[in-house]
Design an enzyme around this catalytic site. Sequence first.
Site, mmCIF file in Angstrom:
data_model
loop_
_atom_site.group_PDB
_atom_site.id
_atom_site.type_symbol
_atom_site.label_atom_id
_atom_site.label_comp_id
_atom_site.label_asym_id
_atom_site.label_seq_id
_atom_site.Cartn_x
_atom_site.Cartn_y
_atom_site.Cartn_z
ATOM 1 C CG HIS A 194 -10.087 42.860 8.281
ATOM 2 N ND1 HIS A 194 -11.023 41.739 8.268
ATOM 3 C CD2 HIS A 194 -9.691 43.062 9.794
ATOM 4 C CE1 HIS A 194 -11.233 41.396 9.442
ATOM 5 N NE2 HIS A 194 -10.780 42.050 10.527
ATOM 6 C CG HIS B 176 -14.622 42.323 8.062
ATOM 7 N ND1 HIS B 176 -15.761 41.341 8.601
ATOM 8 C CD2 HIS B 176 -14.452 42.961 9.318
ATOM 9 C CE1 HIS B 176 -15.901 41.437 9.784
ATOM 10 N NE2 HIS B 176 -14.911 42.085 10.448
ATOM 11 C CD GLU C 12 -15.533 35.429 12.275
ATOM 12 O OE1 GLU C 12 -16.337 34.827 11.561
ATOM 13 O OE2 GLU C 12 -15.869 36.233 13.079
ATOM 14 C CG HIS D 265 -15.468 46.362 13.687
ATOM 15 N ND1 HIS D 265 -14.881 46.104 14.437
ATOM 16 C CD2 HIS D 265 -15.634 45.504 12.780
ATOM 17 C CE1 HIS D 265 -13.852 45.007 14.011
ATOM 18 N NE2 HIS D 265 -14.668 44.758 13.007
HETATM 19 CU CU1 CUO Z 1 -14.361 42.416 12.454
HETATM 20 CU CU2 CUO Z 1 -11.088 41.303 12.368
HETATM 21 O O1 CUO Z 1 -12.462 42.797 13.171
HETATM 22 O O2 CUO Z 1 -13.204 40.905 12.119
#
Ligand code: CUO
Length: 697
Positions: free
Chosen positions: A412, A245, A357, A216
């Site tokens: 998410h 995600h 985002e 990540h």
């Molecule tokens: Cu990867 Cu919220 O953590 O975009």
Amino acid sequence: MKMAAQANNPQHSILYLLERPSEPFFVPKGDRKAVFDVPNNDFLVERFRPVADELGTRFGEDTQVRVPVRNISFPDLSFVMELGRRDNFSLFIPRHREMGSRLIDIFMGMRTFDDFLAVSVYARDRVNPYLFVYALSVAILHRPDTKGLQLPPLTEIFPEKYVDGGLFERAREESSILSEGARVPIEIPLDYTATDLEEEHRVAYFREDLGINLHHWHWHLVYPFSANRTIVEKDRRGELFYYMHQQIVARYNFERLCNRLGRVKRLLNFRDPIEEGYFPKLDTLVASRNWASRHSGAKLSDISREVDQLRFDLQDLDRWRDRIIEAIHLGRVINNRGENVDLTETGGIDILGNMVEASIISINQNLYGDFHNFGHVAIALAHDPDHRHLETFSVMGDPATAMRDPVFYRWHATIDDLFQMHKRTLPRYTPAQLDYQGIRISNIEITTTGAGKNELRTFWQQNDIDLSRGMDFAPRGSVFARFTQLAHAPFQYKITVENSGNERRMGTVRIFMAPKFDERGLPMLFRDQRLLFIELDKFQVTLNNSRSNTITRDSSKSSITIPFERTFRDLEARPTNQGELAAFNYCGCGWPEHMLVPKGSQEGFIAQLFVMVSNIADDRVDGSAPGQGTCSESSSFCGIRDKRYPDKRSMGFPFDRMPRTGVETLQQFLTPNMAVTDVRIVFNNRVQAPRAVSNTI
Ligand code: CUO
């Protein structure tokens, strides 16, 4: 062998700057005690200048490598130095990300490698270490002259972001008292952040896995949302933000079902208490504050923190979300010139990804705000929204640590829900779009050594990581931490495909897997199950005409994973052979191979394996294909460096849309070029001893 490899690649020397980031640059780095030879004392920070002469003799004597640093005119670092050396750094805080962008710009703007190295040496002891490592990493990944370099894993630079804080005292003791050969690995128990009283702890092995957290962090390095446009504006980056995600959430839900937990709940009302607490038990060796915990039932608040120049209300989040939802339902957004832009069938998701985002290429940040990033911030500062306790953010504030916290997935899931809302408005795939005329899959199966047909095996595997490169000011030499991770036995797919046409044809094989039953043990409806399908592999094949083709494929070749050795590769253990080196010089982005298969259960968890061969005419992208080119092992999640995304279809195809009318089940969804079979994932509660990884690959 190691030395020869480094000598071959002079650019490698810049990686020494990533080691022990809060120790000054003149302290020797790496196994070979590399020293930077600066042309004058202005490179030193002020407090070391009076003792400059002494430093040369104290730190340079037994060095085996001297890295010459050229003279340059120093850049103005005053803005980036406003963040203190011992503060924490969060990409999600706008002021911090501006500093990150500024520093990346400075690094990217250096004309030659030597200038880049010199400015990095100059900046290193002046700038906040987290900020420095972030900006330098992005620059190394994107500069043409350093692209071939492999970044060391962040577990080596900042082990504090990954392992139990209590460990470091023991590690220091070990390295102070014992010689390197006599040290033994310090074991990190699998259950150190909570007990089984906390239900959520059943999936802690997933959330706290070092490999997925490294992935990540790396993904966000490859796809920064704030930097120069030339770095941010990559092919389909908004869509990839959604897809990568979405797959994390799908995998988490799959893992939850294996552990008798329900699918993760969205965080819908920002005023409701958050049930899931999280106590990370991470200490910091660099900043002056440890990572904060969040008790169960914590509430979010408006944020007003002078120190971060950050002020926003929960109402802002509400308003941005309302506007995003309105745009989705209207099928168009308003750009920053006030014009309507349609959310088209293929391009809409990319616009939405960047907007939600939000990245700097958001179509209109004034109107749609900074929803996802500020959600991270509001959650990360729940414990001290106005800085009255002088606390810094929690793990949700850093992509390197965010996936540890159960609330990450709730957040998410909320974000993904917006994307799915858009996807539900799109035309459904017709049988003609899904089918590949003349191509039929007649059989699929999985074989795992030592197991029955269509059976996958999982177990625990121990591994060691070297903490010493990140233990600033501790004695030299390796100190290992031993941790326990989920792993699976390697397996193979065997797919039989009939090509009834008269010509050889190419196709894309797409392999996915999802749980067969829901929380109550009932078969799932297609419209729910499609969101749980995890991608296992994707690759192109050639099918010979008028006959049956047998395709075998090893699980280790997956289009989403990188091998264990890449995830935890040793900074100095680089192969010398050119061919191996090219493969090794990979950007580090990629799902860790050991987490490819969900845990399953001891009695055997039933999942459905789905395989499709799609028509190459609708998949092909000129000059780019899955798995081709450097940095392409994990092309489904990470794209391919300097190339277009290697698959023309919408990401997540064929599960990214609602099904056509009349399709209720997976079986009804199938066209002849698709096949499904049940597989059992059997978990064995045994722990396998570490495999040797350090220093050789
Ligand atoms: Cu990867 Cu919220 O953590 O975009």
